[in-house]
Write an enzyme that holds these catalytic residues in place. Sequence first.
Site, PDB file in Angstrom:
ATOM      1  N   LYS A  24       0.805  -1.209   0.000  1.00 25.02           N
ATOM      2  CA  LYS A  24       0.000   0.000   0.000  1.00 25.02           C
ATOM      3  C   LYS A  24       0.847   1.271   0.000  1.00 25.02           C
ATOM      4  O   LYS A  24       0.333   2.357  -0.288  1.00 25.02           O
ATOM      5  CB  LYS A  24      -0.936   0.010   1.210  1.00 25.02           C
ATOM      6  N   SER A  77      -2.781 -12.202   4.173  1.00 26.39           N
ATOM      7  CA  SER A  77      -3.130 -12.110   2.752  1.00 26.39           C
ATOM      8  C   SER A  77      -2.044 -12.706   1.870  1.00 26.39           C
ATOM      9  O   SER A  77      -2.340 -13.256   0.805  1.00 26.39           O
ATOM     10  CB  SER A  77      -3.411 -10.660   2.358  1.00 26.39           C
TER      11      SER A  77
END
Length: 316
Positions: A41, A275
């Site tokens: 991110k 994830s």
Amino acid sequence: MVNVAEAIGNTPLVALDRLTAGMDGRILAKLECFNPGYSKKDRAALRTVEDARANGSLAPGQVVVELTSGNMGTGLAIAALAFGHPFVAVMSRGNSAERATMMRALGAEVVLVDQAEGGIAGQVSKADLELVEERACRETLNRNAFMADQFNNSSNWRAHFDTTGPEIWEQSERAITAFCDFVGSGGTYAGVTRYLKQQRPDIACYLVEPEGAAVLSGERLRDPNHPIQGGGYSRRNLRFLDNVPVDGYLTVTGEEARDTARHLAAVEGIFAGYSTGANCAAALKLWDGPLKGASIAIIVCDSGLKYLSTDLWSDI
């Protein structure tokens, strides 16, 4: 000499040859945990701030607000600090405490939102995320702030189209034949897939969702609660996926994601989060179907350091 924002990107791509020893195929893992905020991110956060400053939607010194599971917030804390903006992260209490601690350490104000009735600590549902979105909108209005809006701001997927995708393609020596990605906002999948499909349209790209919450594949929502933080929010309409090719859908359980993340650490020395475990587990499943022998790219989304208090690592 560079500043911290300039250290974002150009992360290594490594072959998981010990984990896949004896198997037919190869998994190539993009180590986004090497970014300054320890996650993929950082790329979207930096691009969002740069684009907003360039187009005038973010004024000098203006407050930045964003809803986050922690990774986008960490990236924005770094980018906002680099460009002189106060940053306010709005996050569910269902996310791991390490994320809030890291954002505060980077100078962010963290607003924690109670989970919806029946919420489970360590598991952020669609209902939890809706409460966070509502609070983030209020904070934006009250502070006359700029909202980064990672679910709708195209700077998100464009960051991955312009950087992550090309890096994977060149670092793999253009040998990628498949890509799979666990979906949160959809920005990484959309950006990387768009780029890879431009290079070779026959590269197979798969969306990864949690078992029981695979609504993007058209399944009925059976269980919105799962431990894979940062995605799988049971949102059927993800803007970034509009007109983006999807060659197939894969599901993983929380247990599969956890066990694979642990195995990845023990065998490959890659200490990552839930994830990442989901991505790796999904890649292994692809070899049981039509992609036996494929060279599959996955994203190591973030660092396992962000999950020390969760059942991913707390009981080992």
